[in-house]
Design a protein around this motif. Structure first.
Motif, short mmCIF file in Angstrom:
data_model
loop_
_atom_site.label_atom_id
_atom_site.label_comp_id
_atom_site.label_asym_id
_atom_site.label_seq_id
_atom_site.Cartn_x
_atom_site.Cartn_y
_atom_site.Cartn_z
N CYS A 1 0.82 -1.20 0.00
CA CYS A 1 0.00 0.00 0.00
C CYS A 1 0.86 1.26 0.00
CB CYS A 1 -0.93 0.00 1.22
SG CYS A 1 -2.26 -1.22 1.13
N GLN A 2 1.95 1.24 0.74
CA GLN A 2 2.86 2.39 0.77
C GLN A 2 3.49 2.61 -0.59
OE1 GLN A 2 5.40 1.11 3.98
NE2 GLN A 2 4.32 2.34 5.51
N ALA A 3 3.87 1.52 -1.26
CA ALA A 3 4.45 1.63 -2.60
C ALA A 3 3.44 2.20 -3.59
CB ALA A 3 4.95 0.26 -3.06
N LEU A 4 2.18 1.78 -3.46
CA LEU A 4 1.13 2.29 -4.35
C LEU A 4 0.93 3.79 -4.14
CD1 LEU A 4 -1.23 2.09 -6.32
CD2 LEU A 4 -2.66 1.32 -4.41
N LEU B 1 -2.36 14.30 -2.99
CA LEU B 1 -2.98 13.10 -2.44
C LEU B 1 -2.76 13.01 -0.93
CD1 LEU B 1 -4.48 10.43 -2.96
CD2 LEU B 1 -2.25 9.35 -3.34
N THR B 2 -1.62 13.43 -0.47
CA THR B 2 -1.33 13.38 0.97
C THR B 2 -1.10 14.79 1.51
OG1 THR B 2 1.02 13.08 0.57
CG2 THR B 2 -0.30 11.09 0.83
N VAL B 3 -1.40 14.94 2.79
CA VAL B 3 -1.19 16.22 3.46
C VAL B 3 0.00 16.05 4.40
CG1 VAL B 3 -2.20 17.94 5.00
CG2 VAL B 3 -3.65 16.76 3.34
N LEU C 1 1.16 6.96 -6.78
CA LEU C 1 0.02 7.85 -7.01
C LEU C 1 0.39 9.31 -6.75
CD1 LEU C 1 -2.90 5.77 -5.42
CD2 LEU C 1 -2.34 6.02 -7.85
N GLN C 2 1.30 9.53 -5.80
CA GLN C 2 1.70 10.89 -5.45
C GLN C 2 2.43 11.59 -6.59
OE1 GLN C 2 3.96 10.46 -1.85
NE2 GLN C 2 2.16 9.92 -0.62
N LYS C 3 3.06 10.82 -7.48
CA LYS C 3 3.78 11.42 -8.61
C LYS C 3 2.83 12.10 -9.58
CE LYS C 3 7.66 8.16 -8.44
NZ LYS C 3 8.42 7.12 -9.18
N ALA D 1 -7.69 7.22 -5.53
CA ALA D 1 -8.18 6.49 -6.70
C ALA D 1 -7.28 5.30 -7.00
CB ALA D 1 -8.26 7.42 -7.91
N ILE D 2 -7.88 4.13 -7.11
CA ILE D 2 -7.13 2.89 -7.37
C ILE D 2 -7.75 2.21 -8.58
CG2 ILE D 2 -6.20 0.81 -6.31
CD1 ILE D 2 -7.39 1.95 -3.64
#
Length: 273
Positions: A88-91, A102-104, A95-97, A118-119
């Motif tokens: 999940c961390q790798a995903l 996506l993250t705060v 996604l952040q790229k 979104a997955i």
């Protein structure tokens, strides 16, 4: 080959009527099936048997009455959870790229919403496979007294449609041979958000010989696998002011995948770490 001795009348066709499946009395054991193995003892949890001569390549468990409580302790180990967390961390890093917001980069306040993750279908299936434990055990035999069912964990798959999440579980027993059980969860969609509410039939789709005995356990297996993905993704996506991971609060399914809404716990659910 696993066996399921509870038989259904040949006049019965199609899907069983809606309602909780009831186990029928098993017929007398035939002499041709006698192998000197006593019925499995009644237990309150899955118990691994060490006799590798029975099935060297399989993990063997005894199924207790309460399938939901049992499946929560069905051999899911810390090492498997750590593996799912890493996936999940790798995903999220990938996604952040494409979605930097996506993250705060700060702890969220109580009740604060992070947003949607979104997955796509392919990534969701990959995480689902890890959550089901496919990399640790490719298949297992469930037994309940004289009834047995071979569950191919590695063959499980998940598919998303508009407002639906469908899980297929390959199984096998002597009476039916290889079969596929379909568990369909109705959930939210982009046009019809429902939070994290899932609904499903009491009995999944499949041969009556299987679903009337193992239906509740198979639904529990599908649900816990999906829930592990959602809860782990939310947990690694951020933290609240108390240092606890975020939680899933909404899911929207579509043909292209799912969108998971995550947020910080409310004050009444506070977990200090």
């Amino acid at each position: 080959m696993a066996r399921s001795k509870v038989r259904v009348s040949k006049k019965k066709t199609g899907r069983p009527p809606t309602g909780k499946a009831r186990k029928r009395a098993a017929p007398p054991k035939q002499s041709t099936e006698s192998c000197g193995k006593p019925p499995a003892p009644a237990v309150s949890d899955f118990q691994a048997l060490d006799d590798k001569s029975l099935r060297a390549s399989l993990s063997r468990f005894t199924l207790a009455d309460d399938a939901r409580a049992v499946l929560a302790r069905s051999g899911w180990k810390d090492v498997e959870q750590q593996q799912l967390t890493r996936e999940c961390q790798a995903l999220l890093k990938k996604l952040q790229k494409t979605c930097p917001k996506l993250t705060v980069q700060r702890p969220l306040k109580a009740g604060e919403v992070l947003g949607d993750i979104a997955i796509d279908t392919k990534r969701f299936h990959a995480l689902f496979s890890v959550a089901a434990g496919a990399k640790e055990k490719s298949q297992m035999v469930w037994s309940d007294g004289t009834n047995e069912l071979l569950v191919a964990i590695a063959g499980m798959s998940v598919k998303t449609l508009d407002g639906l999440v469908q899980v297929t579980i390959p199984v096998s027993c002597e009476e039916t041979g290889r079969q596929t059980i379909l568990v369909t969860f109705a959930t939210g969609s982009a046009k019809n958000p429902t939070g994290l509410i899932f609904a499903t039939d009491t009995i999944p789709e499949g041969p009556p010989e299987i679903v009337e005995i193992w239906g509740e356990a198979l639904i529990a297996l599908a649900w816990t696998s999906v829930l592990r993905v959602l809860s782990t993704l939310a947990n690694v996506s951020g933290a609240d002011l108390d240092g606890a991971g975020l939680i899933p609060v909404g899911l929207a399914a579509s043909n292209s995948g799912v969108k998971l809404l995550v947020m910080a716990r409310h004050t009444m659910d506070r977990i200090v770490r």
